[in-house]
Scaffold this motif. Structure first.
Motif, PDB file in Angstrom:
ATOM      1  N   GLY A  53      -2.156   5.449  -5.342  1.00  0.00           N
ATOM      2  CA  GLY A  53      -2.329   4.281  -4.489  1.00  0.00           C
ATOM      3  C   GLY A  53      -2.059   4.509  -3.023  1.00  0.00           C
ATOM      4  O   GLY A  53      -1.959   3.564  -2.250  1.00  0.00           O
ATOM      5  N   ARG A  54      -1.976   5.736  -2.625  1.00  0.00           N
ATOM      6  CA  ARG A  54      -1.747   6.058  -1.210  1.00  0.00           C
ATOM      7  C   ARG A  54      -3.051   6.587  -0.618  1.00  0.00           C
ATOM      8  O   ARG A  54      -3.763   7.360  -1.261  1.00  0.00           O
ATOM      9  N   SER A  64      -1.113  11.449   8.124  1.00  0.00           N
ATOM     10  CA  SER A  64      -0.208  10.302   8.117  1.00  0.00           C
ATOM     11  C   SER A  64      -0.667   9.324   7.040  1.00  0.00           C
ATOM     12  O   SER A  64      -1.804   9.378   6.576  1.00  0.00           O
ATOM     13  N   THR A  65       0.229   8.420   6.654  1.00  0.00           N
ATOM     14  CA  THR A  65      -0.124   7.423   5.655  1.00  0.00           C
ATOM     15  C   THR A  65      -0.907   6.305   6.319  1.00  0.00           C
ATOM     16  O   THR A  65      -0.428   5.657   7.240  1.00  0.00           O
ATOM     17  N   PHE A  66      -2.115   6.094   5.832  1.00  0.00           N
ATOM     18  CA  PHE A  66      -2.995   5.035   6.326  1.00  0.00           C
ATOM     19  C   PHE A  66      -2.727   3.744   5.563  1.00  0.00           C
ATOM     20  O   PHE A  66      -2.628   2.673   6.140  1.00  0.00           O
ATOM     21  N   LEU A  67      -2.605   3.847   4.237  1.00  0.00           N
ATOM     22  CA  LEU A  67      -2.328   2.701   3.368  1.00  0.00           C
ATOM     23  C   LEU A  67      -1.449   3.173   2.227  1.00  0.00           C
ATOM     24  O   LEU A  67      -1.748   4.175   1.589  1.00  0.00           O
ATOM     25  N   ASP A  68      -0.360   2.452   1.975  1.00  0.00           N
ATOM     26  CA  ASP A  68       0.488   2.743   0.821  1.00  0.00           C
ATOM     27  C   ASP A  68       0.482   1.529  -0.095  1.00  0.00           C
ATOM     28  O   ASP A  68       1.179   0.546   0.152  1.00  0.00           O
ATOM     29  N   ALA A  69      -0.346   1.599  -1.136  1.00  0.00           N
ATOM     30  CA  ALA A  69      -0.460   0.513  -2.103  1.00  0.00           C
ATOM     31  C   ALA A  69       0.121   0.924  -3.451  1.00  0.00           C
ATOM     32  O   ALA A  69      -0.259   0.382  -4.486  1.00  0.00           O
ATOM     33  N   THR A  70       1.066   1.857  -3.438  1.00  0.00           N
ATOM     34  CA  THR A  70       1.645   2.334  -4.697  1.00  0.00           C
ATOM     35  C   THR A  70       2.334   1.212  -5.461  1.00  0.00           C
ATOM     36  O   THR A  70       2.344   1.216  -6.688  1.00  0.00           O
ATOM     37  N   SER A  71       2.880   0.221  -4.767  1.00  0.00           N
ATOM     38  CA  SER A  71       3.527  -0.898  -5.465  1.00  0.00           C
ATOM     39  C   SER A  71       2.502  -1.796  -6.154  1.00  0.00           C
ATOM     40  O   SER A  71       2.825  -2.473  -7.136  1.00  0.00           O
ATOM     41  N   LEU A  72       1.269  -1.812  -5.672  1.00  0.00           N
ATOM     42  CA  LEU A  72       0.210  -2.605  -6.302  1.00  0.00           C
ATOM     43  C   LEU A  72      -0.373  -1.891  -7.514  1.00  0.00           C
ATOM     44  O   LEU A  72      -0.727  -2.523  -8.500  1.00  0.00           O
ATOM     45  N   ALA A 125       0.677  -6.351   3.847  1.00  0.00           N
ATOM     46  CA  ALA A 125       0.673  -7.813   3.923  1.00  0.00           C
ATOM     47  C   ALA A 125      -0.707  -8.382   4.255  1.00  0.00           C
ATOM     48  O   ALA A 125      -0.931  -9.577   4.090  1.00  0.00           O
ATOM     49  N   THR A 126      -1.645  -7.519   4.694  1.00  0.00           N
ATOM     50  CA  THR A 126      -3.000  -7.999   4.988  1.00  0.00           C
ATOM     51  C   THR A 126      -3.855  -8.090   3.721  1.00  0.00           C
ATOM     52  O   THR A 126      -5.012  -8.504   3.792  1.00  0.00           O
TER      53      THR A 126
END
Length: 171
Positions: A53-54, A64-72, A125-126
């Motif tokens: 999810g990253r 660099s991290t663009f999006l970290d959605a590992t919690s989703l 949050a977006t």
């Protein structure tokens, strides 16, 4: 005789020297990469999707991290995880992008979300959920390809175990 000469010329055209072999150059170290794309206005900025999810941004020698959605995404079993992203056709002005994933946090259902990038990063949050496709509880037979077509529509492959009945339906 002319036929033989013509055949010789045609054969010579097709038997020209072989093309040079392509070379691959490493761009970084990633954990279970599933997809790669680039910024529409800058082909040197690569976005690498990792299964957990990253999404990593590779800009030259910097990652660099663009999006970290590992919690989703949550824990991944079988074929679950984040598979791909698609940048909206107007990404340069809106920063909109879409991600498709499934994991324990979604009970295995396929989830399509919209996000908005600000610069070279996305704030979780977006997130705006767009579509949930119920999966039959199997840990396999997901689709996961996400792509904007030339018609401007967003296309998602759901795989053959989704409740939609047919992964080729446009609805």
């Amino acid at each position: 005789m002319r036929r033989i000469a013509l055949a010789g010329v045609i054969a010579a055209l097709f038997l020209a020297a072989p093309a040079s072999a392509a070379t691959l150059e490493p761009i970084g170290d990633f954990t279970s990469p599933t997809y790669v794309t680039s910024y529409p206005n800058d082909a040197d900025k690569l976005l690498v999707v990792e299964r957990a999810g990253r999404v990593q941004l590779v800009d030259g020698a910097t990652t660099s991290t663009f999006l970290d959605a590992t919690s989703l995404v949550g824990a991944i079993d079988g074929e679950q995880g984040m598979w791909s992203i698609a940048l909206a056709p107007d990404f340069e002005t809106t920063g909109k992008l879409y991600a498709v994933y499934a994991g324990s946090a979604t009970d295995g259902d396929l989830q399509l979300d919209e996000f908005t990038a600000a610069g070279d990063a996305v704030d979780l949050a977006t997130r705006r959920p767009v579509l949930t496709v119920e999966h039959t509880g199997r840990l396999s037979h997901y689709g996961g390809q996400l792509q904007f077509g030339p018609d401007g529509n967003l296309y998602l492959s759901v795989g053959d175990a989704a409740r939609s009945g047919n992964g080729q339906r446009l609805d």
